[in-house]
Design a protein around this motif. Sequence first.
Motif, PDB file in Angstrom:
ATOM      1  N   LEU A  61       0.820  -1.217   0.000  1.00  0.00           N
ATOM      2  CA  LEU A  61       0.000   0.000   0.000  1.00  0.00           C
ATOM      3  C   LEU A  61       0.852   1.265   0.000  1.00  0.00           C
ATOM      4  O   LEU A  61       0.326   2.370   0.045  1.00  0.00           O
ATOM      5  CB  LEU A  61      -0.945  -0.003   1.204  1.00  0.00           C
ATOM      6  N   GLU A  62       2.159   1.076  -0.051  1.00  0.00           N
ATOM      7  CA  GLU A  62       3.120   2.185  -0.083  1.00  0.00           C
ATOM      8  C   GLU A  62       2.972   3.105   1.129  1.00  0.00           C
ATOM      9  O   GLU A  62       3.009   4.323   1.021  1.00  0.00           O
ATOM     10  CB  GLU A  62       3.000   2.975  -1.382  1.00  0.00           C
ATOM     11  N   LEU A  63       2.804   2.481   2.298  1.00  0.00           N
ATOM     12  CA  LEU A  63       2.673   3.218   3.548  1.00  0.00           C
ATOM     13  C   LEU A  63       3.975   3.114   4.339  1.00  0.00           C
ATOM     14  O   LEU A  63       4.649   2.084   4.302  1.00  0.00           O
ATOM     15  CB  LEU A  63       1.513   2.660   4.384  1.00  0.00           C
ATOM     16  N   GLU A  64       4.306   4.158   5.047  1.00  0.00           N
ATOM     17  CA  GLU A  64       5.532   4.178   5.836  1.00  0.00           C
ATOM     18  C   GLU A  64       5.396   3.281   7.064  1.00  0.00           C
ATOM     19  O   GLU A  64       4.471   3.448   7.857  1.00  0.00           O
ATOM     20  CB  GLU A  64       5.845   5.603   6.288  1.00  0.00           C
ATOM     21  N   HIS A  65       6.339   2.348   7.205  1.00  0.00           N
ATOM     22  CA  HIS A  65       6.315   1.436   8.348  1.00  0.00           C
ATOM     23  C   HIS A  65       6.448   2.190   9.666  1.00  0.00           C
ATOM     24  O   HIS A  65       5.911   1.767  10.684  1.00  0.00           O
ATOM     25  CB  HIS A  65       7.442   0.409   8.215  1.00  0.00           C
ATOM     26  N   SER A  66       7.145   3.308   9.647  1.00  0.00           N
ATOM     27  CA  SER A  66       7.363   4.070  10.875  1.00  0.00           C
ATOM     28  C   SER A  66       6.074   4.676  11.423  1.00  0.00           C
ATOM     29  O   SER A  66       6.015   5.055  12.585  1.00  0.00           O
ATOM     30  CB  SER A  66       8.395   5.174  10.636  1.00  0.00           C
ATOM     31  N   LYS A  67       5.030   4.748  10.589  1.00  0.00           N
ATOM     32  CA  LYS A  67       3.752   5.299  11.041  1.00  0.00           C
ATOM     33  C   LYS A  67       2.841   4.227  11.650  1.00  0.00           C
ATOM     34  O   LYS A  67       1.763   4.533  12.132  1.00  0.00           O
ATOM     35  CB  LYS A  67       3.041   6.010   9.890  1.00  0.00           C
ATOM     36  N   ASN A  68       3.277   2.974  11.591  1.00  0.00           N
ATOM     37  CA  ASN A  68       2.512   1.869  12.165  1.00  0.00           C
ATOM     38  C   ASN A  68       3.146   1.537  13.519  1.00  0.00           C
ATOM     39  O   ASN A  68       4.248   0.992  13.560  1.00  0.00           O
ATOM     40  CB  ASN A  68       2.572   0.667  11.217  1.00  0.00           C
ATOM     41  N   PRO A  69       2.477   1.851  14.633  1.00  0.00           N
ATOM     42  CA  PRO A  69       3.081   1.649  15.956  1.00  0.00           C
ATOM     43  C   PRO A  69       3.522   0.204  16.206  1.00  0.00           C
ATOM     44  O   PRO A  69       4.570  -0.030  16.808  1.00  0.00           O
ATOM     45  CB  PRO A  69       1.983   2.054  16.940  1.00  0.00           C
ATOM     46  N   LEU A  70       2.749  -0.764  15.733  1.00  0.00           N
ATOM     47  CA  LEU A  70       3.100  -2.161  15.944  1.00  0.00           C
ATOM     48  C   LEU A  70       4.374  -2.519  15.178  1.00  0.00           C
ATOM     49  O   LEU A  70       5.288  -3.140  15.727  1.00  0.00           O
ATOM     50  CB  LEU A  70       1.951  -3.078  15.511  1.00  0.00           C
ATOM     51  N   LEU A  71       4.461  -2.129  13.916  1.00  0.00           N
ATOM     52  CA  LEU A  71       5.646  -2.452  13.123  1.00  0.00           C
ATOM     53  C   LEU A  71       6.867  -1.680  13.590  1.00  0.00           C
ATOM     54  O   LEU A  71       7.989  -2.189  13.538  1.00  0.00           O
ATOM     55  CB  LEU A  71       5.384  -2.212  11.640  1.00  0.00           C
ATOM     56  N   LYS A  72       6.663  -0.468  14.060  1.00  0.00           N
ATOM     57  CA  LYS A  72       7.773   0.323  14.595  1.00  0.00           C
ATOM     58  C   LYS A  72       8.373  -0.384  15.812  1.00  0.00           C
ATOM     59  O   LYS A  72       9.596  -0.536  15.919  1.00  0.00           O
ATOM     60  CB  LYS A  72       7.274   1.720  14.972  1.00  0.00           C
ATOM     61  N   LEU A  73       7.527  -0.844  16.708  1.00  0.00           N
ATOM     62  CA  LEU A  73       7.984  -1.567  17.894  1.00  0.00           C
ATOM     63  C   LEU A  73       8.621  -2.904  17.504  1.00  0.00           C
ATOM     64  O   LEU A  73       9.658  -3.287  18.051  1.00  0.00           O
ATOM     65  CB  LEU A  73       6.824  -1.792  18.864  1.00  0.00           C
ATOM     66  N   ALA A  74       8.021  -3.597  16.550  1.00  0.00           N
ATOM     67  CA  ALA A  74       8.569  -4.890  16.104  1.00  0.00           C
ATOM     68  C   ALA A  74       9.978  -4.706  15.540  1.00  0.00           C
ATOM     69  O   ALA A  74      10.873  -5.518  15.790  1.00  0.00           O
ATOM     70  CB  ALA A  74       7.651  -5.514  15.057  1.00  0.00           C
ATOM     71  N   LYS A  75      10.172  -3.635  14.795  1.00  0.00           N
ATOM     72  CA  LYS A  75      11.498  -3.353  14.224  1.00  0.00           C
ATOM     73  C   LYS A  75      12.500  -3.039  15.343  1.00  0.00           C
ATOM     74  O   LYS A  75      13.638  -3.494  15.317  1.00  0.00           O
ATOM     75  CB  LYS A  75      11.414  -2.212  13.224  1.00  0.00           C
ATOM     76  N   GLY A  81      10.142 -10.846  10.697  1.00  0.00           N
ATOM     77  CA  GLY A  81       9.046 -10.387   9.865  1.00  0.00           C
ATOM     78  C   GLY A  81       8.941  -8.874   9.783  1.00  0.00           C
ATOM     79  O   GLY A  81       8.179  -8.351   8.984  1.00  0.00           O
ATOM     80  N   SER A  82       9.729  -8.165  10.593  1.00  0.00           N
ATOM     81  CA  SER A  82       9.625  -6.707  10.597  1.00  0.00           C
ATOM     82  C   SER A  82      10.528  -6.049   9.550  1.00  0.00           C
ATOM     83  O   SER A  82      10.452  -4.846   9.349  1.00  0.00           O
ATOM     84  CB  SER A  82       9.940  -6.149  11.986  1.00  0.00           C
ATOM     85  N   ASN A  83      11.360  -6.840   8.867  1.00  0.00           N
ATOM     86  CA  ASN A  83      12.246  -6.306   7.834  1.00  0.00           C
ATOM     87  C   ASN A  83      11.816  -6.855   6.474  1.00  0.00           C
ATOM     88  O   ASN A  83      11.942  -8.056   6.206  1.00  0.00           O
ATOM     89  CB  ASN A  83      13.695  -6.683   8.138  1.00  0.00           C
ATOM     90  N   LEU A  84      11.325  -5.998   5.609  1.00  0.00           N
ATOM     91  CA  LEU A  84      10.804  -6.401   4.301  1.00  0.00           C
ATOM     92  C   LEU A  84      11.841  -7.164   3.480  1.00  0.00           C
ATOM     93  O   LEU A  84      11.509  -8.122   2.785  1.00  0.00           O
ATOM     94  CB  LEU A  84      10.308  -5.175   3.529  1.00  0.00           C
ATOM     95  N   ASP A  85      13.103  -6.772   3.579  1.00  0.00           N
ATOM     96  CA  ASP A  85      14.154  -7.415   2.781  1.00  0.00           C
ATOM     97  C   ASP A  85      14.375  -8.878   3.147  1.00  0.00           C
ATOM     98  O   ASP A  85      14.948  -9.636   2.367  1.00  0.00           O
ATOM     99  CB  ASP A  85      15.476  -6.652   2.933  1.00  0.00           C
ATOM    100  N   GLU A  86      13.931  -9.288   4.320  1.00  0.00           N
ATOM    101  CA  GLU A  86      14.128 -10.671   4.768  1.00  0.00           C
ATOM    102  C   GLU A  86      12.939 -11.577   4.450  1.00  0.00           C
ATOM    103  O   GLU A  86      12.996 -12.776   4.677  1.00  0.00           O
ATOM    104  CB  GLU A  86      14.391 -10.692   6.275  1.00  0.00           C
ATOM    105  N   LEU A  87      11.866 -11.023   3.908  1.00  0.00           N
ATOM    106  CA  LEU A  87      10.660 -11.809   3.644  1.00  0.00           C
ATOM    107  C   LEU A  87      10.765 -12.556   2.325  1.00  0.00           C
ATOM    108  O   LEU A  87      11.387 -12.085   1.374  1.00  0.00           O
ATOM    109  CB  LEU A  87       9.417 -10.909   3.642  1.00  0.00           C
ATOM    110  N   ILE A  88      10.127 -13.713   2.289  1.00  0.00           N
ATOM    111  CA  ILE A  88      10.083 -14.536   1.080  1.00  0.00           C
ATOM    112  C   ILE A  88       8.649 -14.526   0.566  1.00  0.00           C
ATOM    113  O   ILE A  88       7.705 -14.773   1.321  1.00  0.00           O
ATOM    114  CB  ILE A  88      10.522 -15.981   1.391  1.00  0.00           C
ATOM    115  N   PHE A  89       8.512 -14.245  -0.729  1.00  0.00           N
ATOM    116  CA  PHE A  89       7.188 -14.185  -1.342  1.00  0.00           C
ATOM    117  C   PHE A  89       7.079 -15.296  -2.384  1.00  0.00           C
ATOM    118  O   PHE A  89       7.697 -15.207  -3.439  1.00  0.00           O
ATOM    119  CB  PHE A  89       6.959 -12.816  -1.997  1.00  0.00           C
TER     120      PHE A  89
END
Length: 132
Positions: A61-75, A81-89
């Motif tokens: 959705l092209e949204l900033e991860h830093s604006k999501n409190p849950l993902l910010k804390l997870a990072k 799972g909090s780092n997009l570069d490590e995910l497998i699709f």
Amino acid sequence: TTVFSQMLLDLIQTLPKVVSFVDGIEVMHKVGPIKGQPHMLNCVAAGTNPVALDTALMAALELEHSKNPLLKLAKERKVAGSNLDELIFPMLKPDSFMDSGFQPPTTLKPISFHPLKLIVSGVKRMVMRIKS
């Protein structure tokens, strides 16, 4: 970060892994999270890591991860799972959904919880079940 994000992330890390599904076929945009304008995204996602699922959807959705409190804390906690570069699709990647025209709301409408509405909804479902 919010206390809710902390509790939710703790809960995610405590519970056994299950498959989470997200229906993003038709999403609401411009206004939200309720009474938004329908927008066809045509996305269905699934995974055993809900943090990774949120990370991928934020990217789609092209949204900033830093604006999501849950993902910010997870990072901050370096949660898997909090780092997009490590995910497998195994199928489509988030960039397949970019430039879809999705517009996030500039401000979120508050969602209130009314126990009476929950009771009325439950009674309606019971009546409908009895009728069918």
